[in-house]
Structures are given as C-alpha cells and as structure tokens.
Design a protein around this motif. Structure first.
Motif, PDB file in Angstrom:
ATOM      1  N   UNK A 134       0.830  -1.200   0.000  1.00 42.53           N
ATOM      2  CA  UNK A 134       0.000   0.000   0.000  1.00 42.53           C
ATOM      3  C   UNK A 134       0.866   1.252   0.000  1.00 42.53           C
ATOM      4  N   UNK A 135       1.975   1.212   0.743  1.00 44.67           N
ATOM      5  CA  UNK A 135       2.885   2.350   0.788  1.00 44.67           C
ATOM      6  C   UNK A 135       3.498   2.571  -0.591  1.00 44.67           C
ATOM      7  N   UNK A 136       3.881   1.475  -1.243  1.00 49.39           N
ATOM      8  CA  UNK A 136       4.445   1.573  -2.598  1.00 49.39           C
ATOM      9  C   UNK A 136       3.437   2.194  -3.557  1.00 49.39           C
ATOM     10  N   UNK A 149      11.011  -0.130  -8.864  1.00 45.93           N
ATOM     11  CA  UNK A 149      11.980  -0.704  -7.941  1.00 45.93           C
ATOM     12  C   UNK A 149      12.346   0.242  -6.821  1.00 45.93           C
ATOM     13  N   UNK A 150      12.494   1.529  -7.162  1.00 49.86           N
ATOM     14  CA  UNK A 150      12.802   2.523  -6.125  1.00 49.86           C
ATOM     15  C   UNK A 150      11.630   2.689  -5.179  1.00 49.86           C
ATOM     16  N   UNK A 151      10.420   2.720  -5.725  1.00 47.29           N
ATOM     17  CA  UNK A 151       9.237   2.887  -4.878  1.00 47.29           C
ATOM     18  C   UNK A 151       9.131   1.733  -3.886  1.00 47.29           C
ATOM     19  N   UNK A 155       9.489   2.107   0.190  1.00 47.82           N
ATOM     20  CA  UNK A 155       8.399   1.639   1.058  1.00 47.82           C
ATOM     21  C   UNK A 155       8.912   0.595   2.046  1.00 47.82           C
ATOM     22  N   UNK A 156       9.736  -0.334   1.571  1.00 48.26           N
ATOM     23  CA  UNK A 156      10.253  -1.381   2.450  1.00 48.26           C
ATOM     24  C   UNK A 156      11.106  -0.791   3.560  1.00 48.26           C
TER      25      UNK A 156
END
Length: 232
Positions: A134-136, A149-151, A155-156
């Motif tokens: 959800x954050x991504x 990939x950056x998103x 988020x992680x």
C-alpha cells in the motif's frame, strides 16, 4: 551446634541442605548433603523414607508447580543463610515420575507457545507485506515517475516494523501524503545526492540539507511531474 528452627509449610515436608558436616541419627552415614530434622536430630533421606525423591532446583516456576501437583509425596529444600539469618528455598524434592509428567506438560505448553508465535509471526509478515504494498502504491500515486523498484525499496525501508521510521509513525500508518513524501525525500537525500558524504566530511546537518536541496527537488520534480517546491 544446633540447627536454627527450620521453616514449616502446612502440608509440606522441609528438607535442609546443611552448612556443616552432619551424620544421620539412624544409620550414621554422612556427611549428609540433604537431611530431615526430627526433634532436632538429622536424618538422611533414606531413613526418612524420602530417598526415592529427586531434587528439582529452583528457577522454573511452572515446572516446580506442576511437579508439586503431580507428586503425592514432596518436600521443600532449604539452606540457612547466615548473613541474612534465615532459611532460603533451594528447590524441591518430588517423585521422579511426577517430574517426568510435569516436564511433559511444560514441553507441550512450550510447543503450543512456539506454534502460536509462529502463527503470529506469519500474520505480522503478511500484514507488513500488505502495508509495504500500500505504501508503494501511494508513492507511485504521488510520484508517478518514480521507478517501481525505487518505490518498493523506499516503502520497504520506511515501513520496517519497530524501526521508528516515518512509515511506522501514526501519519505513516494511515498513508498520509506528508508521511509518504517525507519517506521519498529521505530516500532521495541519501541515495541521489552527496548528503552522506557532506555529513562525513563534517558539514552540519542543516547546512548539508541546504546544499543538496536543489538536487532533491530536481529528482522530486522529475518523479512528480510538477514544480512543487522542496520543503527540506
């Protein structure tokens, strides 16, 4: 030297770990590591009909309690503390079979707790995956030009449980725009600018942020597709 008065527990025998060498009043064997006092005379466990019991040291409260429950004959083991002038509990004497049953019960409980912890860990992992996804998605909504990939990496990093990072703040948990933007800004600052090198060279944090602010804004503008100002 006579023994001080030993403690009495209603319905429980009390066995002493002597501080001095003592011999059994019945069989005369000694020195005794454990003895039962009767009318002030020391008796070995065999003569006191306690020789079949096994010693369970103090420390495991659940095991001790269950051993008491399972054992038809038991005794408290104490030793006199001269400095404190009192007897202190060292463990218990219980039947071997009772101890084995108590250990089995404790092992069953431990296995049940292990399974419960495993289930809870799996549940937390699934919740963390959903939250990171959800954050991504929110990052990509606010910054559609951000590479996938950056998103996901941002988020992680921001949403690690117990990290205290912005993703785990109250605002981050509800995916507020300010919290998500703060996570993206922090990632850009550390990855896409010389910010870390400036800090390592002795530049003050606020000065370092001032110097790299235009670079951060350039990245955000590219990802956002608009000309909003970087708040630093």
């Amino acid at each position: 030297m006579a023994f001080p008065t030993t403690p009495r527990s209603p319905g429980r025998l009390v066995v002493v770990q002597p501080l001095k060498r003592k011999r059994c009043a019945g069989c005369r064997r000694g020195p005794l590591s454990l003895l039962l006092l009767e009318d002030g005379a020391p008796w070995c466990l065999a003569c006191a009909d306690l020789g079949h019991l096994v010693f369970l040291p103090r420390g495991d409260t659940a095991l001790t309690r269950r051993s008491w429950e399972e054992s038809s004959l038991s005794a408290v083991v104490v030793r006199f503390n001269r400095r404190k002038s009192r007897y202190e509990r060292q463990g218990v004497l219980v039947e071997a079979a009772a101890l084995a049953r108590a250990e089995a019960r404790c092992l069953a409980d431990a296995e049940a707790r292990r399974r419960r912890r495993a289930r809870e860990a799996r549940g937390r992992a699934m919740a963390d995956e959903r939250f990171a996804a959800a954050f991504t998605a929110e990052i990509l909504r606010l910054f559609p030009g951000c590479p996938d990939g950056r998103a996901r990496a941002i988020a992680a990093h921001a949403s690690v449980r117990g990290s205290g990072r912005v993703g785990r703040s109250a605002a981050g948990r509800v995916l507020s725009e300010g919290a998500v933007t703060a996570a993206v800004v922090a990632a850009v600052r550390h990855v896409d600018t010389p910010y870390d090198r400036l800090l390592m060279s002795g530049v003050a944090r606020y000065e370092a942020r001032r110097r790299i602010a235009p670079s951060v804004e350039d990245v955000l503008r590219t990802w956002r597709g608009a000309g909003e100002e970087y708040a630093g």
